[in-house]
Design a protein around this motif. Structure first.
Motif, mmCIF file in Angstrom:
data_model
loop_
_atom_site.group_PDB
_atom_site.id
_atom_site.type_symbol
_atom_site.label_atom_id
_atom_site.label_comp_id
_atom_site.label_asym_id
_atom_site.label_seq_id
_atom_site.Cartn_x
_atom_site.Cartn_y
_atom_site.Cartn_z
ATOM 1 N N PHE A 25 42.086 51.274 47.894
ATOM 2 C CA PHE A 25 41.747 50.022 48.583
ATOM 3 C C PHE A 25 43.203 49.295 48.416
ATOM 4 N N GLU A 27 44.677 45.480 49.454
ATOM 5 C CA GLU A 27 44.154 44.326 50.188
ATOM 6 C C GLU A 27 45.443 43.368 50.175
ATOM 7 N N GLY A 71 38.467 43.357 51.695
ATOM 8 C CA GLY A 71 38.569 42.532 50.752
ATOM 9 C C GLY A 71 38.179 40.992 51.489
ATOM 10 N N ASN A 72 38.412 40.055 50.584
ATOM 11 C CA ASN A 72 37.942 38.738 51.134
ATOM 12 C C ASN A 72 39.176 38.155 52.060
ATOM 13 N N TRP A 97 42.600 33.629 49.015
ATOM 14 C CA TRP A 97 43.407 33.739 47.840
ATOM 15 C C TRP A 97 44.076 32.393 47.422
ATOM 16 N N ASN A 172 33.389 42.396 55.384
ATOM 17 C CA ASN A 172 33.562 42.382 54.009
ATOM 18 C C ASN A 172 32.581 41.306 53.251
ATOM 19 N N GLU A 173 31.789 41.697 52.481
ATOM 20 C CA GLU A 173 31.027 40.887 51.442
ATOM 21 C C GLU A 173 30.489 39.600 52.239
ATOM 22 N N TRP A 178 31.516 32.913 48.559
ATOM 23 C CA TRP A 178 32.869 32.708 48.475
ATOM 24 C C TRP A 178 33.499 33.224 49.737
ATOM 25 N N TYR A 244 31.744 45.685 40.239
ATOM 26 C CA TYR A 244 32.818 45.602 39.212
ATOM 27 C C TYR A 244 32.148 45.629 37.854
ATOM 28 N N GLU A 292 34.228 49.242 47.013
ATOM 29 C CA GLU A 292 34.957 48.542 46.100
ATOM 30 C C GLU A 292 34.229 48.997 44.600
ATOM 31 N N TRP A 296 36.833 45.118 36.210
ATOM 32 C CA TRP A 296 37.669 44.023 36.743
ATOM 33 C C TRP A 296 37.188 42.501 35.618
ATOM 34 N N LEU A 316 45.048 38.879 39.719
ATOM 35 C CA LEU A 316 43.954 40.229 39.436
ATOM 36 C C LEU A 316 44.922 41.395 38.850
ATOM 37 N N GLN A 349 41.614 48.114 42.887
ATOM 38 C CA GLN A 349 42.423 48.541 44.169
ATOM 39 C C GLN A 349 43.459 49.776 43.544
ATOM 40 N N ILE A 354 44.235 44.942 40.088
ATOM 41 C CA ILE A 354 43.114 45.713 39.284
ATOM 42 C C ILE A 354 43.231 47.383 39.763
#
Ligand code: AHR
Length: 498
Positions: A25, A27, A71-72, A97, A172-173, A178, A244, A292, A296, A316, A349, A354
């Motif tokens: 991954f 991001e 990702g976010n 981020w 994503n998520e 968040w 994670y 994912e 982490w 990260l 990632q 990470i």
């Protein structure tokens, strides 16, 4: 000495391994893209600004697919910002981020990078701030050879041939509070269904991953999967899992027992997929994309100190130690044991964030977790065998945990049998035995061991080789019975062949 017995039968097969289980991954986050895979002017950078030192390590690691761009990040991303002449690309405030995104790297650069790194692209679409319209446009831009505004635009940007991206994530998520413009399960399920249908109108050959829960710990876990799949069963091909782990309280036995929780997580999601299948009387099976997974936690405190709206921060940047490498090995064993349903998985990632690969302006090096990933990706090919592990157990916060995690794979064509085994006992050796008489004429070809006296040992740019493979010499094959002594806290790759 404690004893563990493995039971295998070459007719008792879990599944052929889908090589995409060794995905990763990238991001737009921290120094993953900028200063990670892309750094114009760096001494190894090629004419496109791609770092050759990183490409070499990615190739060696063996990642057949890389998820991008988040990702976010993706939930606030306008993909058009990252295409066309670089001088015209807008800088944007990146809300996920809280940094400034220059957009000097976008999907065309990523497609080019993926080719150079011998991998393929798993592209995510923005289902946070955007939806059906942008998703169909990006599929046209990437995958349609001729006809339509967006395929022509791609050609104007210098890409005559389509990128032909086969695997797409529907956001994503989206269950996470968040997440930019997060959704309820009903809202997301409907949107995923409508978006997926339209994306497949544009290119019917693509495969789609719908968002499962952001982790097993989400309050809505279970009902989320059920509701989402009930809405988008026809359009989705896979459901995602993310997880994670961290050794926050310094209890290594509990940390290493996380594979018990991961195993349960996978089985639960399989059950829900199959329950929806039964409820809807479908013949199609939804498989899993564990897109994912990793350790982490090391960088969490440091990241709280970051100033907003900076560029390419060290974010990260977990520095992984030896015990993290052991857990990564255990997590990969767990994924393989579910190879009948887990068809895609992405180590999150790949570079700096990470990640198994770290960079500075002057070089790139391998973190501890690089080693188990690389070996399992390289040798974990062929067919996974049902591997019954009869091992002593210990109590953990996740329930009883076996001291040994293991899985065996065979490749009948190449005539190989591979055993991955992790001894989680921190102080005692373990004798491992397995009857391999069905593999007549096979000999032990290789035994490598990842071990270290210090669970907290790390690899750094100055000392990159503290945690590396050692050659094992404790495997015997006598009368078709293989025995190996697994040192305390160690991960083993034992390869047999003719
Ligand atoms: O991988 C880091 C972040 O973890 C991703 O952006 C997000 O999807 C997850 O919460």
């Amino acid at each position: 000495m404690k004893q563990t017995k493995l039971y295998i039968d070459k007719h008792m097969i879990v599944s052929k391994v889908d090589k995409r289980i060794y995905g990763s991954f990238i991001e737009h986050l921290g120094r993953a893209v900028y200063e990670g895979i892309y750094q114009p002017g760096q001494k190894t950078a090629d004419e496109q600004g791609f770092r050759r030192d990183v490409i070499d390590l990615v190739k060696e690691l063996g990642v057949p697919v890389v998820r991008y761009p988040g990702g976010n990040f993706v939930s606030g991303y306008n993909w058009e910002d990252g295409i066309g002449p670089k001088e015209k690309r807008p800088e944007k405030l990146e809300l996920a981020w809280q940094v400034v995104e220059s957009n000097q790297f976008g999907l065309n650069e990523f497609a080019d990078w993926a080719k150079k790194a011998d991998t393929s692209v798993m592209m995510a679409v923005n289902l946070g701030t955007r939806g059906v319209d942008d998703a169909r446009n990006i599929v046209e831009y990437c995958n349609v050879a001729n006809g339509g505004y967006y395929s022509s635009l791609r050609k104007q940007h210098g890409y005559e041939n389509p990128h032909d991206i086969k695997l797409w994530c529907l956001g994503n998520e989206m269950d996470g509070r968040w997440q930019i413009s997060h959704k309820t399960a009903e809202e997301y399920g409907r949107l995923a269904s409508e978006t997926g249908r339209v994306m497949k109108y544009v290119d019917p050959s693509i495969e789609l991953v719908a968002c499962g829960s952001a982790s097993l710990d989400m309050d809505t876990f279970g009902t989320w999967e059920d509701t989402v799949l009930s809405e988008c069963y026809d359009e989705a091909d896979y459901l995602s899992l993310h997880q994670y782990y961290g050794n926050r309280d310094g209890n290594t036995p509990n940390f290493l027992a996380s594979t018990v929780a991961m195993d349960r997580f996978i089985s639960s999601v399989v059950s829900i997929c199959d329950a929806v299948k039964a409820k809807k009387r479908k013949s199609k099976t939804i498989n899993l994309s564990f897109d994912e997974w990793n350790v982490w936690y090391h960088s969490n405190e440091q990241d709280k100190k970051l100033e907003r709206w900076c560029r390419t921060p060290h974010q990260l940047e977990d520095v992984y130690n030896f015990e993290d490498a052991l857990l990564v090995a255990g997590m990969m064993i767990t994924l393989l044991r579910h190879a009948d349903r887990v068809k895609i998985a992405c180590l999150a990632q790949l570079v700096n964030v990470i990640a198994p690969i770290m960079t500075s302006d002057t070089g790139a090096w391998k973190q501890t977790i690089y080693y188990p990933f690389e070996a399992i990706s390289r040798y974990g090919r062929g067919t996974v065998l049902h591997t019954v592990v009869d091992a002593p157990v210990y109590e953990s916060i996740h329930g009883d945990a076996p001291y040994v995690d293991s899985v065996c794979l065979m490749d009948e064509e190449a005539e190989t049998l591979t055993i991955f085994a992790l001894n989680k006992d921190l102080s005692e050796e373990m004798e491992l035995s397995v009857d391999v008489r069905q593999f007549e004429g096979y000999l032990v070809k290789e035994h490598i061991v990842l071990t270290h006296e210090d669970l907290k040992a790390v690899n750094t740019q100055e000392h990159p080789d503290d945690v590396v493979w050692q050659t094992g010499n404790d495997v015997k094959l006598d009368g078709g019975i293989l025995t190996a002594v697994l040192k305390d806290k160690s991960f083993h790759v034992i390869r047999l062949g003719r």
